[in-house]
Structures are given as structure tokens and as C-alpha cells.
Design an enzyme around this catalytic site. Sequence first.
Site, PDB file in Angstrom:
ATOM      1  N   GLU A 166       0.855  -1.286   0.009  1.00  0.00           N
ATOM      2  CA  GLU A 166      -0.038   0.212  -0.033  1.00  0.00           C
ATOM      3  C   GLU A 166       1.036   1.215  -0.068  1.00  0.00           C
ATOM      4  OE1 GLU A 166      -3.505   2.179   2.854  1.00  0.00           O
ATOM      5  OE2 GLU A 166      -2.458   0.236   3.671  1.00  0.00           O
ATOM      6  N   GLU A 189     -10.185   6.087   1.604  1.00  0.00           N
ATOM      7  CA  GLU A 189      -9.580   4.593   0.994  1.00  0.00           C
ATOM      8  C   GLU A 189     -10.043   4.369  -0.363  1.00  0.00           C
ATOM      9  OE1 GLU A 189      -7.921   2.597   2.714  1.00  0.00           O
ATOM     10  OE2 GLU A 189      -8.272   2.796   4.837  1.00  0.00           O
ATOM     11  N   HIS A 197      -5.182   6.661   1.418  1.00  0.00           N
ATOM     12  CA  HIS A 197      -4.902   5.038   1.550  1.00  0.00           C
ATOM     13  C   HIS A 197      -5.576   4.183   0.621  1.00  0.00           C
ATOM     14  CE1 HIS A 197      -3.233   5.443   5.637  1.00  0.00           C
ATOM     15  NE2 HIS A 197      -3.842   6.725   5.490  1.00  0.00           N
TER      16      HIS A 197
END
Length: 301
Positions: free
Chosen positions: A150, A265, A203
Site C-alpha cells: 500500500e 480509502e 490510503h
Amino acid sequence: MKKIYLIITSLIIMLTSLFLIPKQSHAAEGEVYQVGQAILNVRDEPSIHAEIIGKLHTGDQVVEFQEKYGWIQTYYGGKEAWVAKHHLIPLQQDKQTNIKSIAHKPVTALQKKREVSTRGNASLKGYNIMLDPGHGGHDPGSIGIGGLQEKAITLATTRQIAEQLRDAGASVLLTRSGDEYVSLRDRVEISRAYYTHAFISIHYNAFFNSGAHGLNIFYYSSADQKLAANVHASLASSVYLQDRGMKQGNYYVLRNNYAPSILLELGFITNYSDLAMIQTNQFQIQVAEAITNGLRNYFSH
């Protein structure tokens, strides 16, 4: 005679100390400077012989935390760093940042009217946007399909967002500019050190069930909700991922931030469909444009 001797001795000690004690100032903490040359080396110690850990460019801004030997200490990529003060230009007083006053210095309606023109393609000039690429260094974040980390994709996305925002006139700062670890506390402190108008943490999601997919936007308090709503609306209408909605989230970087803050996200790196889209250049550009337009709408109200 003994009294005169003691007085002379005291004067000698005092004068000697003035020359022996290194000059170090903390009084200017929070003062903001602008880089006045094309390239300025950032070093890990206040010395021209110290290791170069990065570079700044004309127009970049730095906040002074202390001064030593003609160098100022600031932060670069979440770490203590030093730059030569004679290459810096103090910003005008009304544009300077003071750490202690950030929470009590809202953007006024007059400032917004002056800095933002028409909605849609409004300039973001005058706004400081703090972008926070999630994870980094020894913290890889979530691990996706094929071992994708990530931390790598959050940084790539953040750089694209930063480019779009700068093109729109914003002053953009990153909590990390490379693959280094920055603690959650330091990410917040970096944001607090600037007159940050909006903090956006980037993220990507993961789940043991590869069927989970889509994007989320999180905010912590009502003070963040308007920012979240504008960015969410723009993303949901621009990015071809399932919209999982806008939710409250008790994240450290949101909970402890003075500035309006959101955490994004941007899809699941454990979902084949999401990942195929996330890794395209088109997706990165769409996300960057959507966030830029969301911020334009947010500041124009």
C-alpha cells in the site's frame, strides 16, 4: 582590593561565555520562509558538510522551529532537517504561520472571496493543502494481490494529486516525499506547523475476502464533514469504483488535527477488479482531478 578582583573575574567569565556559548534561537518558532533560489539543499545537520537528505525549490515554504549557526531547523519528510537561512525569504506577516494560533485562525469569508473566483474552475491560490501518503518505510501498509504494498501506491497517487492541486494554484505540502517512515504523531505535527486549510490522508483498503471493493471517505467531527462531503461528491461522480459512502472514523490523523481533515480509502488492493483500475494512469488522474474539484467547491462556499 579583593572586591575589585572578584568584580573583574566575574566580568571576564561573563564576556568569555558570550563567545564560547553557540548562538541558538528558539524565539522565531513558527515563522514561515520561502525558498529564494532554484535549488536549496536540505541537510540532516546545520552544516554545509552534513548529509543532503532532500532538495527544495523556488517558492517552497518552510517553518522555522529553531535557529543555529545561521541555519534553521524545520521538518522534511517527517524528519528533523536543516536549511541555510540566508537562502530564505521571510513571508509577509499576514501570511506567516504560528503553530500556537493555527486552531484559532479560520479562513474568513473575505479571504475566500478574494482568493477564489468562480466555482468549477476556481483558483486555489492562497490555500495550503497538506497531503498525507499513508504508511512508508518499515510500515508497508496493507499487502495486496501480487504482493503490492500500500505504501508505494499511496505515494504515487499523492504525487499525482499534488501536481493537479499545484496547477490549480494551491500550496501543497506532503508529510512524506519518499519511502520513509513517519509516525502518526509527526504527520499531525507537520500539519500543525503550517497554516493548513485542508488535510487529506491517502490510503488503499484491503480485506481477506477478495470480493470487498469500492472507495470510502472518513471524517472525524462535524468540522470535517463539509470537506468530506465535497470531496466525496466529486469522487463518486468521477471515479468508476463502487461508492461505499462517507463515514465517521476515529483515526489519529483526523482526531488530533487542527485543520479540516479527511481520510480516503481509494479502493481495495485485494480485489482484482479494483486493483486493475487503481494501477492505471487514467484512474490516478481522475482521482487527482476529483479531489481538486472537491476542494474548489469546498472553498467556494
